[in-house]
Design a protein around this motif. Structure first.
Motif, PDB file in Angstrom:
ATOM      1  N   ALA A 177       0.874  -1.167   0.025  1.00  0.00           N
ATOM      2  CA  ALA A 177       0.245   0.076   0.014  1.00  0.00           C
ATOM      3  C   ALA A 177       0.658   1.358   0.051  1.00  0.00           C
ATOM      4  N   TYR A 178       1.917   1.216   0.707  1.00  0.00           N
ATOM      5  CA  TYR A 178       2.778   2.434   1.034  1.00  0.00           C
ATOM      6  C   TYR A 178       3.435   2.649  -0.317  1.00  0.00           C
ATOM      7  N   LEU A 179       3.852   1.598  -1.155  1.00  0.00           N
ATOM      8  CA  LEU A 179       4.279   1.734  -2.574  1.00  0.00           C
ATOM      9  C   LEU A 179       3.331   2.455  -3.431  1.00  0.00           C
TER      10      LEU A 179
ATOM     11  N   ASN B 275       2.533   6.007  -2.553  1.00  0.00           N
ATOM     12  CA  ASN B 275       3.801   7.130  -2.931  1.00  0.00           C
ATOM     13  C   ASN B 275       4.705   6.830  -4.278  1.00  0.00           C
ATOM     14  N   TYR B 276       4.776   5.713  -4.918  1.00  0.00           N
ATOM     15  CA  TYR B 276       5.617   5.498  -5.946  1.00  0.00           C
ATOM     16  C   TYR B 276       4.829   4.914  -7.168  1.00  0.00           C
ATOM     17  N   THR B 277       3.585   5.409  -7.321  1.00  0.00           N
ATOM     18  CA  THR B 277       2.929   5.458  -8.667  1.00  0.00           C
ATOM     19  C   THR B 277       2.480   6.754  -8.937  1.00  0.00           C
TER      20      THR B 277
ATOM     21  N   VAL C 238      19.899   3.976   5.349  1.00  0.00           N
ATOM     22  CA  VAL C 238      19.259   3.901   6.569  1.00  0.00           C
ATOM     23  C   VAL C 238      17.727   3.980   6.480  1.00  0.00           C
ATOM     24  N   GLY C 239      16.927   2.951   6.690  1.00  0.00           N
ATOM     25  CA  GLY C 239      15.452   2.868   6.735  1.00  0.00           C
ATOM     26  C   GLY C 239      15.093   3.108   5.290  1.00  0.00           C
ATOM     27  N   SER C 240      15.426   2.001   4.507  1.00  0.00           N
ATOM     28  CA  SER C 240      15.198   1.558   3.190  1.00  0.00           C
ATOM     29  C   SER C 240      13.673   1.559   2.822  1.00  0.00           C
ATOM     30  N   GLY C 241      13.030   0.950   4.005  1.00  0.00           N
ATOM     31  CA  GLY C 241      11.548   0.515   3.768  1.00  0.00           C
ATOM     32  C   GLY C 241      11.598  -0.319   2.560  1.00  0.00           C
ATOM     33  N   PRO C 242      10.526  -0.463   1.922  1.00  0.00           N
ATOM     34  CA  PRO C 242      10.576  -1.351   0.778  1.00  0.00           C
ATOM     35  C   PRO C 242      10.641  -0.964  -0.554  1.00  0.00           C
TER      36      PRO C 242
ATOM     37  N   LEU D 247      13.391   1.103  -3.557  1.00  0.00           N
ATOM     38  CA  LEU D 247      14.800   1.054  -3.822  1.00  0.00           C
ATOM     39  C   LEU D 247      15.465   2.234  -4.973  1.00  0.00           C
ATOM     40  N   TYR D 248      14.562   3.155  -4.977  1.00  0.00           N
ATOM     41  CA  TYR D 248      14.733   4.207  -6.188  1.00  0.00           C
ATOM     42  C   TYR D 248      15.944   5.030  -5.441  1.00  0.00           C
ATOM     43  N   GLN D 249      16.062   4.872  -4.028  1.00  0.00           N
ATOM     44  CA  GLN D 249      17.343   5.798  -3.605  1.00  0.00           C
ATOM     45  C   GLN D 249      18.654   5.301  -3.809  1.00  0.00           C
TER      46      GLN D 249
ATOM     47  N   THR E  27      18.723  -1.472   4.835  1.00  0.00           N
ATOM     48  CA  THR E  27      18.528  -1.569   6.231  1.00  0.00           C
ATOM     49  C   THR E  27      16.915  -1.014   6.432  1.00  0.00           C
ATOM     50  N   ASP E  28      16.357  -1.908   7.360  1.00  0.00           N
ATOM     51  CA  ASP E  28      15.002  -1.531   7.865  1.00  0.00           C
ATOM     52  C   ASP E  28      14.666  -1.948   9.140  1.00  0.00           C
ATOM     53  N   PHE E  29      13.811  -1.205   9.772  1.00  0.00           N
ATOM     54  CA  PHE E  29      13.194  -1.574  11.210  1.00  0.00           C
ATOM     55  C   PHE E  29      12.259  -2.826  11.236  1.00  0.00           C
TER      56      PHE E  29
ATOM     57  N   VAL F 134       8.783  -7.030   7.505  1.00  0.00           N
ATOM     58  CA  VAL F 134       7.935  -6.980   6.078  1.00  0.00           C
ATOM     59  C   VAL F 134       8.714  -6.106   5.059  1.00  0.00           C
ATOM     60  N   ASN F 135       9.359  -5.221   5.592  1.00  0.00           N
ATOM     61  CA  ASN F 135       9.868  -4.403   4.376  1.00  0.00           C
ATOM     62  C   ASN F 135      11.389  -4.976   4.056  1.00  0.00           C
ATOM     63  N   ARG F 136      12.176  -5.644   4.706  1.00  0.00           N
ATOM     64  CA  ARG F 136      13.218  -6.025   4.589  1.00  0.00           C
ATOM     65  C   ARG F 136      12.693  -7.527   3.607  1.00  0.00           C
TER      66      ARG F 136
ATOM     67  N   ILE G 267      17.387  -2.561  11.612  1.00  0.00           N
ATOM     68  CA  ILE G 267      17.916  -1.263  12.111  1.00  0.00           C
ATOM     69  C   ILE G 267      17.180  -0.517  13.043  1.00  0.00           C
ATOM     70  N   ASP G 268      17.629   0.046  14.106  1.00  0.00           N
ATOM     71  CA  ASP G 268      16.816   0.942  14.902  1.00  0.00           C
ATOM     72  C   ASP G 268      17.401   2.140  15.285  1.00  0.00           C
ATOM     73  N   VAL G 269      17.037   3.436  14.522  1.00  0.00           N
ATOM     74  CA  VAL G 269      17.961   4.631  14.621  1.00  0.00           C
ATOM     75  C   VAL G 269      17.829   5.227  16.086  1.00  0.00           C
ATOM     76  N   HIS G 270      16.645   4.767  16.803  1.00  0.00           N
ATOM     77  CA  HIS G 270      17.111   5.300  18.121  1.00  0.00           C
ATOM     78  C   HIS G 270      17.693   4.629  19.427  1.00  0.00           C
TER      79      HIS G 270
ATOM     80  N   SER H 112      19.558   8.364   3.336  1.00  0.00           N
ATOM     81  CA  SER H 112      18.624   8.184   4.266  1.00  0.00           C
ATOM     82  C   SER H 112      17.359   8.939   3.713  1.00  0.00           C
ATOM     83  N   CYS H 113      16.141   8.347   3.540  1.00  0.00           N
ATOM     84  CA  CYS H 113      15.004   9.118   2.801  1.00  0.00           C
ATOM     85  C   CYS H 113      13.745   8.847   3.579  1.00  0.00           C
ATOM     86  N   PHE H 114      13.396   9.948   4.046  1.00  0.00           N
ATOM     87  CA  PHE H 114      11.926  10.030   4.789  1.00  0.00           C
ATOM     88  C   PHE H 114      11.913   8.918   6.014  1.00  0.00           C
TER      89      PHE H 114
HETATM   90  N1  SAM Z   1      13.129   5.243   2.795  1.00  0.00           N
HETATM   91  C1  SAM Z   1      11.857   4.764   2.246  1.00  0.00           C
HETATM   92  C2  SAM Z   1      11.258   5.739   1.343  1.00  0.00           C
HETATM   93  O1  SAM Z   1      11.979   6.556   0.952  1.00  0.00           O
HETATM   94  O2  SAM Z   1      10.107   5.797   0.837  1.00  0.00           O
HETATM   95  C3  SAM Z   1      10.870   4.483   3.362  1.00  0.00           C
HETATM   96  C4  SAM Z   1      10.536   5.606   4.300  1.00  0.00           C
HETATM   97  S1  SAM Z   1       9.048   5.023   5.277  1.00  0.00           S
HETATM   98  C5  SAM Z   1       8.346   6.913   5.414  1.00  0.00           C
HETATM   99  C6  SAM Z   1      10.031   5.301   7.047  1.00  0.00           C
HETATM  100  C7  SAM Z   1      10.573   3.817   7.052  1.00  0.00           C
HETATM  101  O3  SAM Z   1      11.198   3.901   8.556  1.00  0.00           O
HETATM  102  C8  SAM Z   1       9.719   2.567   7.158  1.00  0.00           C
HETATM  103  O4  SAM Z   1      10.193   1.872   6.281  1.00  0.00           O
HETATM  104  C9  SAM Z   1      10.054   2.013   8.689  1.00  0.00           C
HETATM  105  O5  SAM Z   1       9.872   0.726   8.651  1.00  0.00           O
HETATM  106  C10 SAM Z   1      11.196   2.734   9.122  1.00  0.00           C
HETATM  107  N2  SAM Z   1      11.479   2.694  10.310  1.00  0.00           N
HETATM  108  C11 SAM Z   1      10.409   2.578  11.421  1.00  0.00           C
HETATM  109  N3  SAM Z   1      10.900   2.770  12.646  1.00  0.00           N
HETATM  110  C12 SAM Z   1      12.322   2.776  12.533  1.00  0.00           C
HETATM  111  C13 SAM Z   1      13.427   2.827  13.457  1.00  0.00           C
HETATM  112  N4  SAM Z   1      13.200   3.001  14.647  1.00  0.00           N
HETATM  113  N5  SAM Z   1      14.637   2.854  13.087  1.00  0.00           N
HETATM  114  C14 SAM Z   1      14.799   2.852  11.613  1.00  0.00           C
HETATM  115  N6  SAM Z   1      13.862   2.853  10.661  1.00  0.00           N
HETATM  116  C15 SAM Z   1      12.721   2.795  11.009  1.00  0.00           C
END
Ligand code: SAM
Length: 283
Positions: A34-36, A39-41, A78-82, A84-86, A100-102, A105-107, A159-162, A182-184
């Motif tokens: 759904a996220y794809l 945002n990506y269509t 960092v936080g690739s999500g699902p 690959l464009y980045q 990397t992703d938290f 399902v995204n990995r 990954i967990d950026v916190h 790192s995007c969004f």
């Molecule tokens: N980078 C992609 C993009 O440009 O569309 C995805 C961005 S999406 C808005 C945010 C991403 O952050 C999600 O894939 C989510 O799983 C991930 N995320 C959630 N909690 C996180 C955490 N604590 N550390 C790192 N990533 C996390």
């Protein structure tokens, strides 16, 4: 006084942990497909329009990686999500790429594409073709880029950026990555500006001194849809706050660009008003 301060700090820490835990909970229903789709269509990914969101992002990334100042062995996203464009531009100039992703399902979504199992939720072909066009390559080069990307990605890591150490110990070689993308991610996983700034410091620890950071993110956004009925809160940022967070974490800003969303790209899946693109260097 001391006791009072210890108590207050304890309370602040608790509040911070609660905020981070609430963010993690809001990601439980994240739906990669759904996220794809959101945002990506089209209209956000309309390759016939230079002012579409995706065209703008791919243009910035292409420029950043072809200016000649970025190079090295290891690129970490960092936080690739699902998505690959980045990394479609960066994959050409690095020997190794770590996604990397938290969320599992995204990995899993990323690994499906990397292993070419033909069950990706989004067809990345028009993205590959568009970036090849930016690179001045021929019509058939997109499949070479796909092979290149599959060859250079060595890992898809949790990954967990916190966390002060966002990746498992030993995941990266000791000097750190040569470049981070790192995007969004940071603004959409942080409960407030302080947490955003702290998270930026944490990922900065993954980068070697003098390494580059490519940071793309939302401006003025307070929420986005992570799937049907899944509302994820976002820290609304302005350019000054982004610059100040970078400075506080020892990054030198090299370039900042801002995109204002055309009205027809405001499709109700978030309330983003603009996007920032940053190229910075770690001191
Ligand atoms: N980078 C992609 C993009 O440009 O569309 C995805 C961005 S999406 C808005 C945010 C991403 O952050 C999600 O894939 C989510 O799983 C991930 N995320 C959630 N909690 C996180 C955490 N604590 N550390 C790192 N990533 C996390």
């Amino acid at each position: 006084g001391c006791l009072h301060r210890a108590f207050t700090e304890g309370v602040q820490e608790k509040t911070m942990e609660d905020g981070v835990a609430a963010m993690a909970a809001s990601y439980e229903g994240f739906d990669p497909a759904a996220y794809l789709q959101y945002n990506y269509t089209a209209p956000r990914a309309d390759f016939t329009r230079r002012d579409s969101t995706v065209s703008w992002k791919l243009g910035c990334l292409h420029r950043a990686f072809t200016e000649g100042d970025i190079s090295g062995g290891l690129l970490v996203d960092v936080g690739s999500g699902p998505t690959l464009y980045q990394v479609l531009s960066g994959c050409e100039i690095f020997e190794r790429l770590v996604l990397t992703d938290f969320l599992e399902v995204n990995r899993r979504e990323l690994k499906r594409w990397l292993q070419d199992q033909g069950k990706s939720s989004l067809d990345w072909t028009p993205y590959l073709q568009h970036v090849c066009k930016l690179e001045g390559r021929g019509a058939l080069a997109w499949s070479e880029k796909a092979s290149r990307l599959r060859a250079v990605v060595s890992d898809v890591l949790p990954i967990d950026v916190h966390r002060p150490q966002p990746l498992a110990p030993g995941a990266l070689p000791s000097p750190g990555a040569d470049c981070l993308v790192s995007c969004f991610c940071l603004e959409s996983v942080s409960p407030d500006l302080d947490a955003f700034t702290r998270a930026l410091g944490h990922i900065g620890g993954l980068l070697r001194p003098k390494g580059h950071l490519i940071l793309i993110g939302a401006l003025g956004e307070s929420f986005y849809q992570g799937g049907p009925g899944v509302q994820i809160p976002v820290v609304p940022l302005d350019e000054a706050q982004v610059c100040s967070s970078l400075k506080q974490n020892g990054f030198t800003l090299m370039r900042l660009e801002v995109y204002v969303l055309p009205d027809d790209m405001r499709v109700g899946v978030d309330d983003v008003s603009g996007i920032f693109f940053v190229k910075a260097r770690k001191e």
